[in-house]
Design a protein around this motif. Structure first.
Motif: not given
Length: 667
Positions: A145-148, A165-173
């Protein structure tokens, strides 16, 4: 946070449900290139800038046989596809886009149909303000999965001091699932869906280009880049294609884009859908309905008696006399004041806590380090933010107060800022307050004005430009300071290094601080006032915040808006409108009453019934009338003289709403 961009080409879009009848699409030379978008984001001075390109092929209807595979091996590169998805989560803030990528099997890799593949270009520019390890966006997880992501998390997901927080958001998603318990990384693998969105109030800029016959790509970007057309000085052409603006502010919300091939066609098509927010409390804030709008006569009488008591009490407190004892009639006033104060303080704390600021370089903890600055006029809103930040931030750190003027020491905002910093030094003498005086002359800003016009786009009025220039200069923080409290002492050149900027946006919209609120009240009474304030809050993403965010972020700064915290909005909505404002009273008294009366006492907690800023020890700020930055800095006056000949002529032409005339040259 710094900015993001997404470019999708090779897809036929069905957009009639969002923007009316879709325009037939043909391939034309793009107005903006990928390099243009990267350059615009790189200008912001990010700590890192990354990009990822993914290809998505049409599904094939039959497998290849061995001879077909053998004839193609070595002639084709392996093609990586992306099945895209983004899960809505509890966090309510900022912009995002997510894609799930995997390597297709050999037969798919070798298909000649890859020539019609869709291209997805993800670009992420990171101004790292959190975590202990540097990151580069886009981020990719174990499921490809890719997140920006452009923003910060202030609620909904727990983040520890060492985490980004970007890393945490990706893990949550990645860990989210549907009602059956399946992970989205599994059920979405074949859905070929992209999710993107903008927070509910538009606190971060996100522009969209819907595909047209002139440019059939779908684009999302935090900022409009400089185009070849702009370089030719034809800004009107640059902003419009066939009578329609190239960029639009993306309306706040969550969107999904399913990409698949229609039967018998082979080309990828997509429809774009907008979804409702799942959080019921957030939806209530968006609807912006207040339970108590129209007071009974006895409600007004009680409220105004309390106001009179407050005014008498502040006079006693300011003269160092013992304050009157509070009785049962003052209790509701105290509850409202304390509730707003607690919510505002918590909002500032979340946005200023040192453990949420990137500290990989331990030298950043030196006393000279300036982690935060405030867009500072010396008026009510900025004084409240300064006093709250003083409570939340370790006293060893300086706080920069950024003040811009186009009339030297005579601009109203400069005068009130100088008075304001003296008051702050009185209530917080151990803090080093740096009033950064940023002086400018509109006549010398030809190149800068042209650049700011690209930043405010798609906004295009003189009011937008004046506000944009003032914000852009203030955020740069390039001015001078006085060594010592004496204004006649040594003046020293100074440039603020703070990368986080607190801004008072949202206070006027929620507390009736604009002149048009008074007009609506006179014409339509309390209900008319409520509807005007509701309109302001529901369009703040389009009229204010996108423009402001782009102008501030261009300097490598992140704007944070404590008055637009969800909890602050909720608290203010729960208070009866006549306790928030009383527009029967003169300007500078009744407007923003719940903030203004609370700012008048010069000692913290002197009495138990003064409102928010009174509890903070701010007296002088309470008496200042509302001034928008374009008026307080006097850029509006200089712009009116330059572009209309005089203030009077500008007023007759309603200059603030006049579209900039680029045919006669830059303003």
């Amino acid at each position: 946070m710094c900015g993001i961009a997404l470019i999708i080409s090779g897809v036929r879009f069905q957009l009639s449900s969002l923007i009316g009848d879709s325009t037939p699409q043909t391939e034309q030379k793009p107005v903006f290139s990928i390099d243009d978008l990267k350059a615009a984001l790189r200008r912001r001075g990010p700590d890192s800038l990354g990009a990822k390109k993914l290809l998505l092929q049409p599904r094939i209807s039959r497998p290849f046989d061995d001879r077909e595979i053998a004839s193609l091996v070595g002639k084709q590169e392996a093609i990586e596809t992306d099945d895209c998805y983004l899960q809505q989560c509890g966090d309510k803030s900022r912009n995002f886009g997510l894609a799930n990528g995997r390597t297709v099997n050999l037969q798919s890799e070798l298909t000649e149909k890859h020539k019609a593949a869709a291209e997805f270009h993800f670009i992420g520019a990171t101004l790292q303000l959190r975590g202990t390890s540097p990151i580069v966006q886009p981020l990719v997880d174990s499921s490809r999965n890719i997140l920006v992501y452009n923003g910060e998390i202030f609620g909904g997901i727990c983040t520890r001091s060492e985490e980004n927080d970007t890393e945490i958001l990706l893990q949550a998603l990645e860990s989210c699932g549907d009602a059956s318990g399946k992970k989205f990384s599994v059920i979405e693998e074949s859905s070929r869906t992209l999710w993107f969105g903008r927070d509910a109030f538009g606190r971060r800029s996100l522009l969209v280009h819907w595909p047209t016959a002139d440019d059939s790509r779908f684009l999302l970007s935090s900022v409009s880049p400089v185009s070849p057309l702009e370089q030719s000085s034809d800004l009107e052409v640059e902003n419009r294609i066939n009578g329609r603006k190239f960029w639009e502010e993306l309306p706040s919300g969550i969107y999904s884009m399913n990409v698949d091939a229609p039967s018998g066609d082979g080309f990828l098509v997509s429809d774009v859908r907008k979804h409702e927010w799942a959080d019921s409390m957030l939806q209530e804030l968006i609807n912006w309905e207040r339970a108590c709008v129209e007071p009974r006569p006895e409600d007004l009488h009680t409220s105004r008696c309390k106001t009179l008591t407050v005014q008498q009490g502040e006079q006693l407190a300011y003269s160092s006399m013992p304050p009157p004892e509070s009785g049962p009639t003052q209790a509701p006033l105290l509850v409202a004041a304390e509730t707003v104060l607690i919510a505002l303080r918590e909002s500032v704390r979340r946005r200023s806590s040192l453990h949420t600021i990137f500290q990989a370089d331990t030298r950043g903890l030196e006393k000279e380090h300036v982690p935060m600055a405030i867009l500072f006029s010396g008026g009510l809103d900025s004084m409240i933010l300064a006093a709250l930040l003083n409570e939340c931030l370790d006293p060893r750190y300086e706080i920069d107060l950024l003040n811009v003027s186009f009339d030297g020491q005579s601009a109203p905002d400069r005068i009130s800022a100088k008075a304001g910093v003296k008051e702050l030094r009185n209530i917080a003498p151990s803090r080093k307050w740096q009033l950064v005086r940023i002086d400018s002359d509109l006549s010398t800003l030809t190149h800068e004005t042209k650049h700011v016009m690209s930043l405010i786009s798609p906004a295009n009025t003189y009011m937008d430009l004046n506000i944009g220039i003032a914000l852009w200069l203030a955020a740069a923080g390039d001015g001078w300071v006085c060594e010592g409290d004496d204004e006649d002492y040594l003046h020293v050149r100074y440039r603020s290094k703070a990368r986080i900027l607190l801004v008072g946006s949202g206070a006027d919209e929620q507390c009736a601080g604009y002149g048009r609120h008074r007009t609506k009240y006179k014409n339509g009474s309390w209900r008319g006032l409520h509807e005007e304030m509701k309109l302001d809050m529901q369009r703040i993403w389009k009229r204010n915040l996108g423009r402001d965010d782009r102008c501030i972020a261009d300097n490598g700064k992140e704007a944070r808006f404590p008055f637009l915290d969800e909890e602050v909005i909720k608290v203010l909505l729960d208070i009866p409108l006549w306790e928030v404002t009383d527009l029967d009273q003169p300007s500078g008294t009744g407007d923003k009453k719940i903030l203004r009366e609370a700012s008048a006492i010069s000692f913290i907690w002197l009495t138990c019934f003064f409102r928010v800023a009174q509890l903070l020890g701010l007296y002088e700020a309470a008496t200042l009338p509302k001034r928008a930055i374009q008026f307080g800095s006097r850029i509006a006056r200089e712009s009116n003289r330059k572009n209309f000949g005089s203030n009077r002529a500008a007023n007759q032409a309603s200059a603030g709403s006049v579209v900039i005339n680029t045919k006669s040259g830059l303003p």
